[in-house]
Scaffold this active site. Structure first.
Site, PDB file in Angstrom:
ATOM      1  CB  ALA A  14     -13.564 -22.658 -22.457  1.00 56.85           C
TER       2      ALA A  14
ATOM      3  CG  ASP B  76      -8.125 -23.184 -39.080  1.00 59.97           C
ATOM      4  OD1 ASP B  76      -7.490 -22.071 -38.986  1.00 59.97           O
ATOM      5  OD2 ASP B  76      -7.890 -24.068 -39.092  1.00 59.97           O
TER       6      ASP B  76
ATOM      7  NE  ARG C  36     -24.932 -23.530 -10.471  1.00 56.06           N
ATOM      8  CZ  ARG C  36     -26.319 -23.567 -10.390  1.00 56.06           C
ATOM      9  NH1 ARG C  36     -27.093 -22.604 -10.552  1.00 56.06           N
ATOM     10  NH2 ARG C  36     -26.854 -24.930 -10.199  1.00 56.06           N
TER      11      ARG C  36
ATOM     12  CG  ASN D 242     -18.478 -14.842 -25.049  1.00 53.94           C
ATOM     13  OD1 ASN D 242     -17.627 -15.598 -24.867  1.00 53.94           O
ATOM     14  ND2 ASN D 242     -19.136 -14.475 -23.912  1.00 53.94           N
TER      15      ASN D 242
ATOM     16  N   PRO E 135     -19.339 -22.517 -25.137  1.00 52.12           N
ATOM     17  CG  PRO E 135     -17.511 -23.802 -24.582  1.00 52.12           C
ATOM     18  CD  PRO E 135     -18.186 -22.963 -25.544  1.00 52.12           C
ATOM     19  CG  ASN E 136     -19.632 -24.221 -19.373  1.00 56.88           C
ATOM     20  OD1 ASN E 136     -20.234 -25.351 -19.013  1.00 56.88           O
ATOM     21  ND2 ASN E 136     -18.241 -24.462 -19.815  1.00 56.88           N
TER      22      ASN E 136
ATOM     23  NE  ARG F 206     -12.298 -14.685 -15.315  1.00 54.69           N
ATOM     24  CZ  ARG F 206     -13.258 -15.534 -15.564  1.00 54.69           C
ATOM     25  NH1 ARG F 206     -14.033 -15.287 -16.654  1.00 54.69           N
ATOM     26  NH2 ARG F 206     -13.445 -16.611 -14.937  1.00 54.69           N
TER      27      ARG F 206
ATOM     28  CG  HIS G 179     -14.111 -12.471 -24.023  1.00 52.09           C
ATOM     29  ND1 HIS G 179     -14.246 -13.925 -24.103  1.00 52.09           N
ATOM     30  CD2 HIS G 179     -13.219 -12.379 -25.236  1.00 52.09           C
ATOM     31  CE1 HIS G 179     -13.473 -14.534 -24.990  1.00 52.09           C
ATOM     32  NE2 HIS G 179     -13.079 -13.399 -25.713  1.00 52.09           N
TER      33      HIS G 179
ATOM     34  CE1 TYR H 262     -18.167 -16.774 -15.681  1.00 58.16           C
ATOM     35  CE2 TYR H 262     -17.449 -15.199 -17.352  1.00 58.16           C
ATOM     36  CZ  TYR H 262     -17.366 -16.342 -16.527  1.00 58.16           C
ATOM     37  OH  TYR H 262     -16.125 -16.890 -16.869  1.00 58.16           O
TER      38      TYR H 262
ATOM     39  NE  ARG I 132     -10.514 -17.619 -16.749  1.00 66.14           N
ATOM     40  CZ  ARG I 132     -11.503 -18.761 -16.914  1.00 66.14           C
ATOM     41  NH1 ARG I 132     -12.099 -18.755 -18.108  1.00 66.14           N
ATOM     42  NH2 ARG I 132     -12.067 -19.582 -16.129  1.00 66.14           N
TER      43      ARG I 132
ATOM     44  CD  GLU J  19     -11.963 -12.584 -29.132  1.00 66.99           C
ATOM     45  OE1 GLU J  19     -11.365 -12.153 -29.957  1.00 66.99           O
ATOM     46  OE2 GLU J  19     -11.509 -13.252 -28.060  1.00 66.99           O
TER      47      GLU J  19
HETATM   48  O1  LIG Z   1     -15.925 -13.411 -20.145  1.00 66.21           O
HETATM   49  C1  LIG Z   1     -16.264 -14.288 -21.030  1.00 66.21           C
HETATM   50  O2  LIG Z   1     -17.396 -14.014 -21.600  1.00 66.21           O
HETATM   51  C2  LIG Z   1     -15.574 -15.562 -21.067  1.00 66.21           C
HETATM   52  O3  LIG Z   1     -15.824 -15.786 -22.587  1.00 66.21           O
HETATM   53  C3  LIG Z   1     -16.441 -16.496 -20.607  1.00 66.21           C
HETATM   54  C4  LIG Z   1     -16.066 -17.987 -20.626  1.00 66.21           C
HETATM   55  C5  LIG Z   1     -16.950 -18.693 -19.570  1.00 66.21           C
HETATM   56  C6  LIG Z   1     -18.280 -19.193 -20.068  1.00 66.21           C
HETATM   57  C7  LIG Z   1     -19.055 -19.726 -19.155  1.00 66.21           C
HETATM   58  O4  LIG Z   1     -20.116 -18.699 -18.265  1.00 66.21           O
HETATM   59  C8  LIG Z   1     -20.574 -19.116 -17.174  1.00 66.21           C
HETATM   60  C9  LIG Z   1     -21.569 -18.338 -16.959  1.00 66.21           C
HETATM   61  C10 LIG Z   1     -22.066 -18.703 -15.837  1.00 66.21           C
HETATM   62  C11 LIG Z   1     -21.645 -19.570 -14.734  1.00 66.21           C
HETATM   63  C12 LIG Z   1     -20.884 -20.552 -15.256  1.00 66.21           C
HETATM   64  C13 LIG Z   1     -20.110 -20.129 -16.630  1.00 66.21           C
HETATM   65  C14 LIG Z   1     -14.664 -17.998 -20.198  1.00 66.21           C
HETATM   66  O5  LIG Z   1     -14.132 -19.374 -20.401  1.00 66.21           O
HETATM   67  C15 LIG Z   1     -13.816 -16.997 -21.063  1.00 66.21           C
HETATM   68  O6  LIG Z   1     -12.456 -17.149 -20.499  1.00 66.21           O
HETATM   69  C16 LIG Z   1     -14.271 -15.612 -20.807  1.00 66.21           C
END
Ligand SMILES: O=C(O)[C@]1(O)C[C@H](CCCOc2ccccc2)[C@@H](O)[C@H](O)C1
Length: 145
Positions: free
Chosen positions: A77, A87, A18, A74, A10-11, A107, A100, A23, A111, A98
């Protein structure tokens, strides 16, 4: 030709648009192109997917059971919350990596735990978008290519 599933949670569709300070500026499309080039050079295909829905990610993992030589995921969240994703990955018998983009261990404390890491054969965090390429190179090595 063998296929590597690269799954994004997600996201991540907002990647590059963003929070570049966390990121980076690469988009998922940039990552897909970079991984596709590495895969092609090693006789592999990439199925590159993103969903905000947990059930969709699980369905793709079930699909991967039929024709994937490995999964790079990846989970975003869902990393920190999803037993269902763990599972599902437990039903996949070939390598799982995996990834990230950020160093989750630098962080917020929530997390720092990953359910997915209980299944992952390798975990890459904090290497930015290149983490996907590093996971793919490790998978290629394990495949003996
Ligand atoms: O660092 C990573 O790749 C994460 O998997 C990214 C997740 C968040 C993905 C959302 O990515 C965005 C990218 C740009 C703007 C907003 C969110 C976060 O919840 C993990 O703890 C670490």
């Amino acid at each position: 030709m063998q296929t590597v599933y690269i799954l994004n949670g997600p996201n991540l569709n907002l990647l590059g648009k963003r929070q570049p300070e966390i990121y980076g500026k690469e988009t998922l499309q940039d990552i897909e192109v970079a991984c596709g080039q590495i895969a092609e050079a090693n006789g592999l295909k990439v199925r590159f997917l993103q969903s905000n829905a947990e059930h969709q990610l699980i369905d793709w993992i079930h699909e991967a059971r039929e024709d994937a030589c490995g999964i790079i995921i990846n989970p975003a969240a869902y990393t920190h919350t999803s037993v269902a994703l763990l599972d599902a990955l437990g039903t996949f018998e070939r390598p799982v990596f995996e990834v990230h983009i950020s160093n989750v261990h630098k962080r917020e404390s929530f997390r720092h735990h990953s359910y997915v890491s209980l299944r992952a054969d390798g975990v890459i965090a904090g290497c930015g978008a290149q983490g996907y390429e590093l996971a793919l190179l490790r998978l290629i090595r394990l495949l003996g290519r």
